[in-house]
Scaffold this motif. Structure first.
Motif, PDB file in Angstrom:
ATOM      1  N   ALA A  13       0.870  -1.451  -0.013  1.00 34.44           N
ATOM      2  CA  ALA A  13       0.113   0.074   0.105  1.00 34.44           C
ATOM      3  C   ALA A  13       0.984   1.259  -0.023  1.00 34.44           C
ATOM      4  N   GLN A  14       2.050   1.320   0.792  1.00 34.00           N
ATOM      5  CA  GLN A  14       2.851   2.458   0.643  1.00 34.00           C
ATOM      6  C   GLN A  14       3.524   2.697  -0.371  1.00 34.00           C
ATOM      7  N   THR A  17       0.824   3.900  -2.846  1.00 38.05           N
ATOM      8  CA  THR A  17       0.721   5.300  -2.413  1.00 38.05           C
ATOM      9  C   THR A  17       1.674   6.212  -3.151  1.00 38.05           C
ATOM     10  N   ARG A  30      -3.550  10.114   2.520  1.00 34.69           N
ATOM     11  CA  ARG A  30      -3.814   9.210   3.615  1.00 34.69           C
ATOM     12  C   ARG A  30      -5.022   8.476   3.454  1.00 34.69           C
ATOM     13  N   PHE A  33      -4.107   5.516   0.771  1.00 39.32           N
ATOM     14  CA  PHE A  33      -3.592   4.801   1.338  1.00 39.32           C
ATOM     15  C   PHE A  33      -4.228   3.550   2.066  1.00 39.32           C
TER      16      PHE A  33
END
Length: 64
Positions: A13-14, A17, A30, A33
């Protein structure tokens, strides 16, 4: 879902993102993410369900 799955979801996910962050406003990063993490988590949960079903199917004796 175990700790390893969670850690993999967080890292993926990081990474996702970071790829799209330049296209997002600061307040959207955010939120994106969280959406990416939730999607990855759902994918791994579904994988576990399908694996369990497949193991049950293959573990049954044959009708032959």
């Amino acid at each position: 879902m175990n700790r390893l799955d969670h850690d993999v979801c967080m890292a993926a996910a990081q990474a996702i993102t970071e790829m799209v962050a330049p296209l997002l406003r600061e307040e959207e990063i955010r939120e994106f993410f969280n959406l990416a993490f939730g999607t990855l988590e759902a994918m791994l949960i579904k994988r576990d369900e399908l694996l369990k079903r497949e193991r049950q199917r293959l573990g049954r004796p044959s009708d032959n």
